[in-house]
Design an enzyme around this catalytic site. Structure first.
Site, PDB file in Angstrom:
ATOM      1  N   HIS A  19      69.960  81.281 -11.686  1.00 26.24           N
ATOM      2  CA  HIS A  19      70.496  81.437 -13.112  1.00 26.24           C
ATOM      3  C   HIS A  19      70.876  80.085 -13.837  1.00 26.24           C
ATOM      4  CE1 HIS A  19      71.125  86.069 -12.654  1.00 26.24           C
ATOM      5  NE2 HIS A  19      70.776  85.673 -11.362  1.00 26.24           N
ATOM      6  N   ASP A 122      74.205  84.735 -19.813  1.00 25.29           N
ATOM      7  CA  ASP A 122      73.499  85.759 -18.776  1.00 25.29           C
ATOM      8  C   ASP A 122      73.766  87.226 -18.807  1.00 25.29           C
ATOM      9  OD1 ASP A 122      72.423  84.578 -15.696  1.00 25.29           O
ATOM     10  OD2 ASP A 122      72.811  86.576 -15.974  1.00 25.29           O
ATOM     11  N   ALA A 355      65.656  71.028  -1.223  1.00 24.65           N
ATOM     12  CA  ALA A 355      64.439  70.374  -1.356  1.00 24.65           C
ATOM     13  C   ALA A 355      64.082  69.853  -3.008  1.00 24.65           C
ATOM     14  CB  ALA A 355      63.271  71.152  -1.002  1.00 24.65           C
ATOM     15  N   GLN A 357      61.977  70.882  -5.163  1.00 25.78           N
ATOM     16  CA  GLN A 357      60.903  71.676  -5.291  1.00 25.78           C
ATOM     17  C   GLN A 357      59.811  71.252  -6.335  1.00 25.78           C
ATOM     18  OE1 GLN A 357      61.464  75.720  -4.049  1.00 25.78           O
ATOM     19  NE2 GLN A 357      60.505  76.546  -6.027  1.00 25.78           N
ATOM     20  N   HIS A 372      59.962  83.437  -1.361  1.00 25.24           N
ATOM     21  CA  HIS A 372      60.320  84.671  -1.535  1.00 25.24           C
ATOM     22  C   HIS A 372      60.223  85.481  -2.803  1.00 25.24           C
ATOM     23  CE1 HIS A 372      63.029  82.297  -3.657  1.00 25.24           C
ATOM     24  NE2 HIS A 372      63.843  83.334  -3.867  1.00 25.24           N
ATOM     25  N   TRP A 375      62.215  84.536  -9.425  1.00 27.04           N
ATOM     26  CA  TRP A 375      61.458  84.352 -10.506  1.00 27.04           C
ATOM     27  C   TRP A 375      61.026  82.797 -10.720  1.00 27.04           C
ATOM     28  CZ3 TRP A 375      57.848  86.571 -12.773  1.00 27.04           C
ATOM     29  CH2 TRP A 375      57.294  86.270 -13.921  1.00 27.04           C
ATOM     30  N   SER A 377      60.947  80.440  -8.653  1.00 34.41           N
ATOM     31  CA  SER A 377      59.891  79.770  -7.891  1.00 34.41           C
ATOM     32  C   SER A 377      58.765  80.493  -8.272  1.00 34.41           C
ATOM     33  CB  SER A 377      60.132  80.353  -6.363  1.00 34.41           C
ATOM     34  OG  SER A 377      61.238  79.872  -5.801  1.00 34.41           O
ATOM     35  N   ALA A 395      66.790  91.524  -4.374  1.00 30.54           N
ATOM     36  CA  ALA A 395      66.890  91.678  -5.773  1.00 30.54           C
ATOM     37  C   ALA A 395      65.551  92.213  -6.377  1.00 30.54           C
ATOM     38  CB  ALA A 395      67.142  90.428  -6.393  1.00 30.54           C
ATOM     39  N   GLU A 396      64.666  91.785  -7.544  1.00 26.93           N
ATOM     40  CA  GLU A 396      63.751  92.067  -8.061  1.00 26.93           C
ATOM     41  C   GLU A 396      62.457  91.339  -7.495  1.00 26.93           C
ATOM     42  OE1 GLU A 396      64.625  89.534  -8.895  1.00 26.93           O
ATOM     43  OE2 GLU A 396      63.477  88.581 -10.545  1.00 26.93           O
TER      44      GLU A 396
HETATM   45  N1  UDP Z   1      65.461  75.088  -5.332  1.00 28.40           N
HETATM   46  C1  UDP Z   1      65.275  73.816  -5.073  1.00 28.40           C
HETATM   47  N2  UDP Z   1      65.226  73.386  -3.742  1.00 28.40           N
HETATM   48  C2  UDP Z   1      65.432  74.142  -2.640  1.00 28.40           C
HETATM   49  C3  UDP Z   1      65.819  75.704  -3.162  1.00 28.40           C
HETATM   50  C4  UDP Z   1      65.687  76.188  -4.235  1.00 28.40           C
HETATM   51  O1  UDP Z   1      64.878  73.149  -5.976  1.00 28.40           O
HETATM   52  O2  UDP Z   1      65.659  73.688  -1.864  1.00 28.40           O
HETATM   53  C5  UDP Z   1      65.436  75.684  -6.845  1.00 28.40           C
HETATM   54  C6  UDP Z   1      63.935  76.318  -7.128  1.00 28.40           C
HETATM   55  O3  UDP Z   1      63.013  75.385  -7.502  1.00 28.40           O
HETATM   56  C7  UDP Z   1      64.260  77.417  -8.184  1.00 28.40           C
HETATM   57  C8  UDP Z   1      65.685  77.717  -7.573  1.00 28.40           C
HETATM   58  O4  UDP Z   1      66.359  76.767  -6.720  1.00 28.40           O
HETATM   59  O5  UDP Z   1      64.301  76.741  -9.183  1.00 28.40           O
HETATM   60  C9  UDP Z   1      65.690  79.069  -7.075  1.00 28.40           C
HETATM   61  O6  UDP Z   1      65.444  80.319  -7.943  1.00 28.40           O
HETATM   62  P1  UDP Z   1      64.389  81.430  -7.437  1.00 28.40           P
HETATM   63  O7  UDP Z   1      64.773  82.404  -8.653  1.00 28.40           O
HETATM   64  O8  UDP Z   1      63.144  80.982  -6.980  1.00 28.40           O
HETATM   65  O9  UDP Z   1      65.456  81.989  -6.048  1.00 28.40           O
HETATM   66  P2  UDP Z   1      66.962  82.450  -5.959  1.00 28.40           P
HETATM   67  O10 UDP Z   1      67.368  81.113  -5.302  1.00 28.40           O
HETATM   68  O11 UDP Z   1      67.395  82.700  -7.325  1.00 28.40           O
HETATM   69  O12 UDP Z   1      66.679  83.554  -4.991  1.00 28.40           O
END
Ligand code: UDP
Length: 496
Positions: A19, A122, A355, A357, A372, A375, A377, A395-396
């Site tokens: 978020h 939010d 990471a 990402q 996973h 949103w 990702s 979640a969704e």
């Molecule tokens: N993320 C990252 N490195 C990690 C794990 C997550 O940069 O090791 C970031 C990813 O790029 C994304 C966010 O954390 O922007 C995770 O949001 P997402 O909606 O994908 O999943 P959530 O963590 O909410 O289940």
């Protein structure tokens, strides 16, 4: 110098990376459009974003944090546990929910004292709408997911197709959507099927939506046009697609969201040594935790797939609220000798912790993303033009999976069919054969894989265009700012 006409917009993100990251991206983009921006959050949650915001300030933008006190000790939480990613079990997550609820009076006081021109909240903070009405200012809700999700949730509630199947595993079509989308009942959140302890909150979220100025969505028009039209015309929402959030700021990719646990240069030199589109990237977001047996199945699948991989091993599943030695656990949970073997052979790069990402996904060596389906990702994978293997958990995420595999068709499912309430609870084991098969399906050179690659690249081009000057998301941000500038309290009732 700040001009007297400069709008002041306050952002209130929920305390979870999925978020906070997109909301901070949006807040920073508003600052780039000349808005004076304040982000309200707690001390620990400032840290991952402090250097980016400092850079913005140095470059002349008006952006700052307003730091709130977080009541950790009052709720039996360890010092510094201020974010859902720090809660290892459902019990602790519930405590954290309660502590977050307690921010309300502090936040309301800040709003009353600062009297901003707009609140971007939010959607999980429904009470922000009342203080916005009291102050006569617009309140925008930030919805953490996409339009496809909004439409699926709406049509499931409206048509209740899951009531007409005899078992959890019989599949059914969701009526009234632009595409033929199928689910099984086992993939649906329990709140869709029955009253739960969260039903009252979700009813409230829908109710306050009618009193808000509109909804900000981390998506872009060209990605899901039919679902955006459906959200506007059928559901009646006033929505602004303004993403992908991760592309809004021309930024240092390695630092997004937190400090990475691997040096940027090590990560890049490993990726540079690989052929284009030859590497699978695996990450399950910021909240999901797996059992040792599931990690073992993943390890075997990755090794046997024969493809190179970058595997972000997040935190491991625990039943103990007090444990804080994730690093030690992660080390012992990988099969013995696995890391040494894949490191020496050059097949794998293992990242423990955070990471970078977006940096990884945008490297030319990456050819597939096992996700996973959080949103952010999904949006980051789309922005990088990468086909996906989908493995939703909670979640969704099952809705997002269907966008990828059934509506846009640039990914394959690993075959998880069981929705879970918590990211920190055990899911049914997915065996290595299923994982391996899905990875090979997106990484090989079959006609289907080539077609998915083409679709993903096309989406990447559309995503980039959307955020460029004159693009759809860029124009929506401009329109929105004009809407805030010319807002009159009667606008909310008039637009509905
Ligand atoms: N993320 C990252 N490195 C990690 C794990 C997550 O940069 O090791 C970031 C990813 O790029 C994304 C966010 O954390 O922007 C995770 O949001 P997402 O909606 O994908 O999943 P959530 O963590 O909410 O289940």
């Amino acid at each position: 110098m700040e001009s007297r006409n400069q709008l002041h917009v306050m952002f209130l993100p929920y305390l979870a990376p999925g978020h906070m990251m997109p909301m901070v991206d949006i807040a920073r983009s508003f600052a780039s459009h000349g808005i004076n921006v304040t982000i309200l959050t707690t001390p620990k949650n400032v840290l991952p974003f402090a250097s980016a915001v400092d850079r913005d300030i140095k470059s002349g933008k008006y952006i700052q944090f307003n730091v709130l006190h977080f009541p950790s000790s009052e709720f039996g939480l360890p010092e510094g546990c201020e974010n859902l990613t720090a809660a290892p079990t459902p019990k602790m997550t519930v405590k954290l929910f309660h502590a977050i609820d307690m921010l309300q009076p502090q936040v309301e006081q800040v709003f009353r004292e600062c009297r901003p021109d707009c609140i971007v909240s939010d959607y999980l903070f429904p009470w922000t709408v009342d203080v916005a009405i009291e102050l006569g200012i617009p309140r925008l809700a930030f919805n953490g997911s996409g339009f496809f999700n909004l439409c699926v949730a709406h049509n499931l509630e409206h048509y209740k197709p899951h009531m007409n199947v005899v078992s959890e595993t019989e599949s059914f079509v969701v009526p009234g959507l632009p595409d033929q989308i199928t689910f099984t009942r086992s993939q649906l959140p329990d709140i869709v099927k029955t009253k739960t302890r969260f039903s009252a909150l979700f009813d409230k979220l829908k109710e306050v939506e009618k009193k808000s100025f509109g909804v900000l969505v981390n998506s872009f028009y060209e990605l899901e046009p039919a679902y955006i039209d459906h959200s506007r015309k059928v559901i009646g929402l006033k929505v602004w697609p303004i993403g992908p959030a991760s592309l809004l700021n021309n930024d240092e990719k390695a630092e997004r969201g937190d400090k990475p646990s691997i040096p940027k240069h090590s990560c890049l030199s490993w990726l540079d040594s690989k052929e284009p589109t030859s590497v699978v990237y695996i990450c399950f977001g910021s909240l999901i935790r797996f059992t040792k047996s599931q990690i073992t199945e993943m390890a075997s699948a990755l090794e046997e797939s024969g493809h190179s991989f970058v595997w972000t091993i997040g935190k491991v599943l625990t039943v103990d609220d007090t444990h804080n030695n994730d690093q030690q656990q992660q080390n012992s949970w990988l099969p013995e000798g696995f890391e040494e073997k894949v490191t020496q052979s050059g097949q794998g790069l293992i990242i423990r912790g955070w990471a970078p990402q977006v940096l990884i996904l945008t490297h030319p060596a990456i050819g597939g993303f096992l996700t996973h389906c959080g949103w952010n990702s999904i949006m980051e994978g789309i922005s990088a033009g990468i086909p996906m293997v989908t493995w939703p958990i909670f979640a969704e995420q099952f809705y997002n999976e269907k966008l990828v595999t059934q509506a846009l068709r640039f990914g394959v499912s690993v075959g998880n069919d069981t929705w879970k309430l918590w990211a920190t609870e055990e899911s049914p084991l997915i065996n290595k054969e299923k994982i391996k098969k899905a990875i090979i399906e997106i990484m090989n050179n079959s006609n289907e894989a080539i077609e998915m690659r083409k679709k993903a690249r096309r989406l990447r081009e559309l995503a980039r265009k959307a955020v460029e000057e004159g693009g759809s998301s860029w124009s929506n941000i401009k329109d929105l700012i004009e809407g805030i500038r010319s807002y009159k309290p009667t606008d909310v009732t008039k637009t509905r």
